[in-house]
Design a protein around this motif. Structure first.
Motif, PDB file in Angstrom:
ATOM      1  N   ALA A  92      31.737  13.932 131.404  1.00 54.69           N
ATOM      2  CA  ALA A  92      30.709  13.655 130.394  1.00 54.69           C
ATOM      3  C   ALA A  92      30.702  14.763 129.344  1.00 54.69           C
ATOM      4  CB  ALA A  92      29.338  13.533 131.055  1.00 54.69           C
ATOM      5  N   VAL A  93      30.859  16.007 129.802  1.00 52.49           N
ATOM      6  CA  VAL A  93      30.974  17.142 128.863  1.00 52.49           C
ATOM      7  C   VAL A  93      32.190  16.948 127.963  1.00 52.49           C
ATOM      8  CG1 VAL A  93      31.328  19.646 128.684  1.00 52.49           C
ATOM      9  CG2 VAL A  93      29.809  18.734 130.449  1.00 52.49           C
ATOM     10  N   PHE A  94      33.295  16.526 128.587  1.00 51.90           N
ATOM     11  CA  PHE A  94      34.522  16.273 127.837  1.00 51.90           C
ATOM     12  C   PHE A  94      34.287  15.185 126.773  1.00 51.90           C
ATOM     13  CE2 PHE A  94      38.342  13.447 127.724  1.00 51.90           C
ATOM     14  CZ  PHE A  94      39.154  14.277 126.967  1.00 51.90           C
ATOM     15  N   LEU A  95      33.626  14.110 127.192  1.00 48.59           N
ATOM     16  CA  LEU A  95      33.412  12.961 126.313  1.00 48.59           C
ATOM     17  C   LEU A  95      32.485  13.284 125.144  1.00 48.59           C
ATOM     18  CD1 LEU A  95      34.161   9.928 126.302  1.00 48.59           C
ATOM     19  CD2 LEU A  95      31.989   9.491 127.429  1.00 48.59           C
ATOM     20  N   PHE A  96      31.352  13.949 125.441  1.00 49.53           N
ATOM     21  CA  PHE A  96      30.327  14.130 124.408  1.00 49.53           C
ATOM     22  C   PHE A  96      30.464  15.435 123.626  1.00 49.53           C
ATOM     23  CE2 PHE A  96      28.254  11.250 127.524  1.00 49.53           C
ATOM     24  CZ  PHE A  96      28.171  10.144 126.686  1.00 49.53           C
ATOM     25  N   ASP A  97      31.023  16.481 124.255  1.00 49.11           N
ATOM     26  CA  ASP A  97      31.090  17.778 123.572  1.00 49.11           C
ATOM     27  C   ASP A  97      32.479  18.103 123.026  1.00 49.11           C
ATOM     28  OD1 ASP A  97      28.432  18.254 124.031  1.00 49.11           O
ATOM     29  OD2 ASP A  97      28.788  19.249 125.951  1.00 49.11           O
ATOM     30  N   MET A  98      33.515  17.735 123.778  1.00 49.00           N
ATOM     31  CA  MET A  98      34.849  18.177 123.366  1.00 49.00           C
ATOM     32  C   MET A  98      35.586  17.145 122.511  1.00 49.00           C
ATOM     33  SD  MET A  98      36.246  19.984 126.764  1.00 49.00           S
ATOM     34  CE  MET A  98      35.150  20.690 127.950  1.00 49.00           C
ATOM     35  N   LEU A  99      35.525  15.885 122.908  1.00 51.50           N
ATOM     36  CA  LEU A  99      36.280  14.859 122.170  1.00 51.50           C
ATOM     37  C   LEU A  99      35.943  14.813 120.676  1.00 51.50           C
ATOM     38  CD1 LEU A  99      36.917  11.577 124.184  1.00 51.50           C
ATOM     39  CD2 LEU A  99      38.542  13.293 123.384  1.00 51.50           C
ATOM     40  N   PRO A 100      34.639  14.908 120.287  1.00 53.51           N
ATOM     41  CA  PRO A 100      34.357  14.891 118.844  1.00 53.51           C
ATOM     42  C   PRO A 100      35.045  16.037 118.102  1.00 53.51           C
ATOM     43  CG  PRO A 100      32.349  14.546 120.103  1.00 53.51           C
ATOM     44  CD  PRO A 100      33.408  14.921 121.089  1.00 53.51           C
ATOM     45  N   ILE A 101      35.097  17.231 118.735  1.00 57.97           N
ATOM     46  CA  ILE A 101      35.763  18.387 118.099  1.00 57.97           C
ATOM     47  C   ILE A 101      37.269  18.135 118.010  1.00 57.97           C
ATOM     48  CG2 ILE A 101      36.308  20.838 118.368  1.00 57.97           C
ATOM     49  CD1 ILE A 101      33.583  21.188 119.700  1.00 57.97           C
ATOM     50  N   LEU A 102      37.845  17.638 119.126  1.00 58.42           N
ATOM     51  CA  LEU A 102      39.294  17.402 119.152  1.00 58.42           C
ATOM     52  C   LEU A 102      39.697  16.381 118.092  1.00 58.42           C
ATOM     53  CD1 LEU A 102      39.892  17.346 123.019  1.00 58.42           C
ATOM     54  CD2 LEU A 102      40.672  19.088 121.415  1.00 58.42           C
ATOM     55  N   TYR A 103      38.927  15.290 117.964  1.00 61.33           N
ATOM     56  CA  TYR A 103      39.302  14.250 117.006  1.00 61.33           C
ATOM     57  C   TYR A 103      38.974  14.633 115.574  1.00 61.33           C
ATOM     58  CZ  TYR A 103      41.225  10.917 120.215  1.00 61.33           C
ATOM     59  OH  TYR A 103      42.059  10.308 121.110  1.00 61.33           O
ATOM     60  N   LYS A 104      38.051  15.591 115.419  1.00 62.00           N
ATOM     61  CA  LYS A 104      37.746  16.040 114.055  1.00 62.00           C
ATOM     62  C   LYS A 104      38.906  16.865 113.485  1.00 62.00           C
ATOM     63  CE  LYS A 104      34.245  18.426 111.354  1.00 62.00           C
ATOM     64  NZ  LYS A 104      33.071  19.313 111.417  1.00 62.00           N
ATOM     65  N   TYR A 105      39.478  17.743 114.333  1.00 60.93           N
ATOM     66  CA  TYR A 105      40.496  18.653 113.831  1.00 60.93           C
ATOM     67  C   TYR A 105      41.918  18.237 114.165  1.00 60.93           C
ATOM     68  CZ  TYR A 105      36.381  21.511 113.126  1.00 60.93           C
ATOM     69  OH  TYR A 105      35.145  21.961 112.739  1.00 60.93           O
ATOM     70  N   GLU A 155      39.165  28.631 114.576  1.00 63.52           N
ATOM     71  CA  GLU A 155      40.216  28.681 113.565  1.00 63.52           C
ATOM     72  C   GLU A 155      39.834  27.866 112.328  1.00 63.52           C
ATOM     73  OE1 GLU A 155      44.076  27.494 115.138  1.00 63.52           O
ATOM     74  OE2 GLU A 155      44.603  26.988 113.068  1.00 63.52           O
ATOM     75  N   LYS A 156      39.385  26.631 112.556  1.00 62.66           N
ATOM     76  CA  LYS A 156      39.118  25.737 111.427  1.00 62.66           C
ATOM     77  C   LYS A 156      37.879  26.126 110.641  1.00 62.66           C
ATOM     78  CE  LYS A 156      42.520  22.962 112.498  1.00 62.66           C
ATOM     79  NZ  LYS A 156      43.719  22.765 111.691  1.00 62.66           N
ATOM     80  N   ASN A 157      36.961  26.854 111.266  1.00 60.89           N
ATOM     81  CA  ASN A 157      35.732  27.236 110.571  1.00 60.89           C
ATOM     82  C   ASN A 157      35.721  28.708 110.141  1.00 60.89           C
ATOM     83  OD1 ASN A 157      33.908  24.754 110.726  1.00 60.89           O
ATOM     84  ND2 ASN A 157      34.649  24.953 112.827  1.00 60.89           N
ATOM     85  N   ASP A 158      36.880  29.378 110.276  1.00 61.81           N
ATOM     86  CA  ASP A 158      36.990  30.792 109.900  1.00 61.81           C
ATOM     87  C   ASP A 158      35.908  31.652 110.534  1.00 61.81           C
ATOM     88  OD1 ASP A 158      39.273  30.555 108.420  1.00 61.81           O
ATOM     89  OD2 ASP A 158      38.214  30.064 106.560  1.00 61.81           O
ATOM     90  N   ILE A 159      35.607  31.375 111.785  1.00 57.90           N
ATOM     91  CA  ILE A 159      34.525  32.103 112.467  1.00 57.90           C
ATOM     92  C   ILE A 159      34.823  33.601 112.544  1.00 57.90           C
ATOM     93  CG2 ILE A 159      33.222  32.321 114.647  1.00 57.90           C
ATOM     94  CD1 ILE A 159      32.649  29.707 113.260  1.00 57.90           C
ATOM     95  N   MET A 160      36.109  33.956 112.735  1.00 61.78           N
ATOM     96  CA  MET A 160      36.444  35.368 112.884  1.00 61.78           C
ATOM     97  C   MET A 160      36.327  36.142 111.561  1.00 61.78           C
ATOM     98  SD  MET A 160      36.735  35.562 116.053  1.00 61.78           S
ATOM     99  CE  MET A 160      37.144  37.277 116.274  1.00 61.78           C
ATOM    100  N   LYS A 161      36.174  35.399 110.450  1.00 61.91           N
ATOM    101  CA  LYS A 161      36.007  36.093 109.158  1.00 61.91           C
ATOM    102  C   LYS A 161      34.533  36.211 108.786  1.00 61.91           C
ATOM    103  CE  LYS A 161      40.444  34.477 107.439  1.00 61.91           C
ATOM    104  NZ  LYS A 161      41.032  33.294 106.848  1.00 61.91           N
TER     105      LYS A 161
END
Ligand code: ZN
Ligand code: ZN
Length: 183
Positions: free
Chosen positions: A14-27, A154-160
């Motif tokens: 469920a964590v994979f489905l609701f939290d991770m999949l949206p991020i994976l498919y976005k990027y 990486e995609k949101n430049d968090i480290m900068k």
């Protein structure tokens, strides 16, 4: 415990489905992120089901002779003429009586509370495959979760980015701060 196992695995997915999949498919929308984890989960459930239901090698008066011929008595742990007090027959070498299932099992390993079944000579292959696919599923979960976090950083430049501390001071993001914030 069987239900508990299925629930834990489903919650993880469920964590994979609701939290991770949206991020994976976005990027990484060009990749398929569903087929492989589903394959791993269903393989694991298949071997779990087999470990729960397959006969571990229950010894009955009709198959006693067959099982008695397979292993020789080693006169260290297993001696001939050892009788099972419950089943009333001479126990073959390496067999043991399970007090929970109330039966003697050929090449007994242990009674598993998660599968609610004995692990014995006939179903040990399913049990080992169950454990291997489970370890693989857990390792893949760790990989997918960390991949999600790294992708997001990486995609949101968090480290900068910079952090405003409680003291009013502004400092660049460190790995620890980024990790804390993401989790
Ligand atoms: Zn048992
Ligand atoms: Zn017995």
């Amino acid at each position: 415990m069987q239900l508990m196992f299925v629930l834990i695995v489903l919650l993880g997915h469920a964590v994979f489905l609701f939290d991770m999949l949206p991020i994976l498919y976005k990027y990484e929308f060009e990749k398929n992120h569903v087929v492989f984890p589903m394959f791993v989960a269903f393989t694991n459930f298949f071997f779990f089901h087999m470990s729960c239901t397959a006969d571990p090698g229950e010894i009955t008066p009709s198959n006693l002779e067959k099982y008695s011929d397979i292993y020789k008595f080693d006169y260290k742990l297993y001696y001939p003429k050892t009788f099972c007090r419950t089943c009333h027959f001479m126990k073959p070498a390496r067999s043991k009586h399970c007090s929970i299932c109330d039966r003697c099992v050929y090449r007994f390993d242990h009674h598993c509370i998660w599968t609610n079944n004995d692990v014995g000579g006939l179903n040990v292959r399913y049990f080992i495959m169950f454990l291997l696919t489970l370890v693989f599923m857990a390792a893949n979960g760790v990989y997918v979760a960390s991949h999600c976090l790294f992708l997001y950083v990486e995609k949101n430049d968090i480290m900068k980015a910079s952090v405003l501390l409680n003291s009013g001071e502004i400092q660049p993001v460190t790995f620890q701060i980024a990790f804390q914030w993401l989790v």
